[in-house]
Design a protein around this motif. Structure first.
Motif, PDB file in Angstrom:
ATOM      1  N   ARG A  44       0.794  -1.224   0.000  1.00 38.58           N
ATOM      2  CA  ARG A  44       0.000   0.000   0.000  1.00 38.58           C
ATOM      3  C   ARG A  44       0.830   1.280   0.000  1.00 38.58           C
ATOM      4  O   ARG A  44       0.436   2.288  -0.573  1.00 38.58           O
ATOM      5  N   THR A  45       1.995   1.264   0.624  1.00 38.12           N
ATOM      6  CA  THR A  45       2.797   2.481   0.739  1.00 38.12           C
ATOM      7  C   THR A  45       3.599   2.767  -0.521  1.00 38.12           C
ATOM      8  O   THR A  45       4.282   3.778  -0.594  1.00 38.12           O
ATOM      9  N   GLY A  46       3.547   1.884  -1.492  1.00 45.15           N
ATOM     10  CA  GLY A  46       4.292   2.087  -2.725  1.00 45.15           C
ATOM     11  C   GLY A  46       5.679   1.483  -2.677  1.00 45.15           C
ATOM     12  O   GLY A  46       6.403   1.497  -3.660  1.00 45.15           O
ATOM     13  N   LYS A  47       6.049   0.972  -1.499  1.00 49.02           N
ATOM     14  CA  LYS A  47       7.354   0.317  -1.389  1.00 49.02           C
ATOM     15  C   LYS A  47       7.201  -1.132  -1.837  1.00 49.02           C
ATOM     16  O   LYS A  47       6.204  -1.780  -1.529  1.00 49.02           O
ATOM     17  N   PRO A  48       8.198  -1.656  -2.536  1.00 51.55           N
ATOM     18  CA  PRO A  48       8.115  -3.067  -2.917  1.00 51.55           C
ATOM     19  C   PRO A  48       8.207  -3.953  -1.675  1.00 51.55           C
ATOM     20  O   PRO A  48       9.011  -3.706  -0.784  1.00 51.55           O
ATOM     21  N   GLY A  49       7.380  -4.963  -1.628  1.00 53.34           N
ATOM     22  CA  GLY A  49       7.396  -5.889  -0.499  1.00 53.34           C
ATOM     23  C   GLY A  49       8.398  -7.008  -0.723  1.00 53.34           C
ATOM     24  O   GLY A  49       9.171  -7.006  -1.677  1.00 53.34           O
ATOM     25  N   ARG A  50       8.376  -7.983   0.160  1.00 56.36           N
ATOM     26  CA  ARG A  50       9.301  -9.108   0.065  1.00 56.36           C
ATOM     27  C   ARG A  50       9.084  -9.925  -1.199  1.00 56.36           C
ATOM     28  O   ARG A  50       9.996 -10.566  -1.694  1.00 56.36           O
ATOM     29  N   ASP A  51       7.873  -9.928  -1.713  1.00 59.08           N
ATOM     30  CA  ASP A  51       7.559 -10.730  -2.900  1.00 59.08           C
ATOM     31  C   ASP A  51       7.632  -9.904  -4.195  1.00 59.08           C
ATOM     32  O   ASP A  51       7.164 -10.337  -5.241  1.00 59.08           O
ATOM     33  N   ALA A  52       8.247  -8.728  -4.116  1.00 61.55           N
ATOM     34  CA  ALA A  52       8.338  -7.851  -5.288  1.00 61.55           C
ATOM     35  C   ALA A  52       9.246  -8.467  -6.357  1.00 61.55           C
ATOM     36  O   ALA A  52      10.194  -9.188  -6.049  1.00 61.55           O
ATOM     37  N   THR A  53       8.934  -8.149  -7.577  1.00 62.86           N
ATOM     38  CA  THR A  53       9.786  -8.605  -8.675  1.00 62.86           C
ATOM     39  C   THR A  53      11.017  -7.706  -8.738  1.00 62.86           C
ATOM     40  O   THR A  53      11.031  -6.597  -8.181  1.00 62.86           O
ATOM     41  N   LEU A  54      12.035  -8.166  -9.429  1.00 65.34           N
ATOM     42  CA  LEU A  54      13.240  -7.359  -9.598  1.00 65.34           C
ATOM     43  C   LEU A  54      12.890  -6.053 -10.304  1.00 65.34           C
ATOM     44  O   LEU A  54      13.403  -4.983  -9.954  1.00 65.34           O
ATOM     45  N   ARG A  55      12.008  -6.125 -11.265  1.00 68.00           N
ATOM     46  CA  ARG A  55      11.591  -4.924 -12.008  1.00 68.00           C
ATOM     47  C   ARG A  55      10.984  -3.881 -11.075  1.00 68.00           C
ATOM     48  O   ARG A  55      11.318  -2.691 -11.142  1.00 68.00           O
ATOM     49  N   ALA A  91      15.128   3.520  -8.685  1.00 69.87           N
ATOM     50  CA  ALA A  91      15.381   4.562  -9.679  1.00 69.87           C
ATOM     51  C   ALA A  91      14.616   5.848  -9.357  1.00 69.87           C
ATOM     52  O   ALA A  91      15.114   6.949  -9.608  1.00 69.87           O
ATOM     53  N   ARG A  92      13.450   5.717  -8.770  1.00 67.50           N
ATOM     54  CA  ARG A  92      12.629   6.895  -8.459  1.00 67.50           C
ATOM     55  C   ARG A  92      13.011   7.569  -7.143  1.00 67.50           C
ATOM     56  O   ARG A  92      12.520   8.657  -6.842  1.00 67.50           O
ATOM     57  N   HIS A  93      13.831   6.909  -6.331  1.00 63.75           N
ATOM     58  CA  HIS A  93      14.177   7.440  -5.015  1.00 63.75           C
ATOM     59  C   HIS A  93      15.697   7.491  -4.854  1.00 63.75           C
ATOM     60  O   HIS A  93      16.308   6.532  -4.358  1.00 63.75           O
TER      61      HIS A  93
END
Length: 69
Positions: free
Chosen positions: A3-14, A21-23
């Motif tokens: 929800r916060t826009g941060k990738p979680g543990r299950d996020a893809t590499l992309r 890149a945005r931060h």
């Protein structure tokens, strides 16, 4: 992504790369992780080479050992 826009543990590499890149404040930490990863990978390859084993053989043996435990 959570929800916060941060990738979680299950996020893809992309997703993780897009977030970094945005931060720009995360660039130094990301660079440290990448350097540490490549250093560990190089160390593993050198260890295999010195022992006289192919990397694929060592990985297969590790998988088989983990499956038995």
């Amino acid at each position: 992504m959570n929800r916060t826009g941060k990738p979680g543990r299950d996020a893809t590499l992309r997703e993780a790369l897009i977030f970094v890149a945005r931060h720009p404040r995360h660039w130094p930490g990301f660079a440290r992780v990448v350097v540490r990863h490549f250093y560990a990978k190089a160390r593993f390859y050198v260890m295999c080479w010195r022992a006289g084993y192919r990397v694929a053989t060592v990985r297969r043996l590790a998988r088989e050992s983990a499956a038995q435990n």
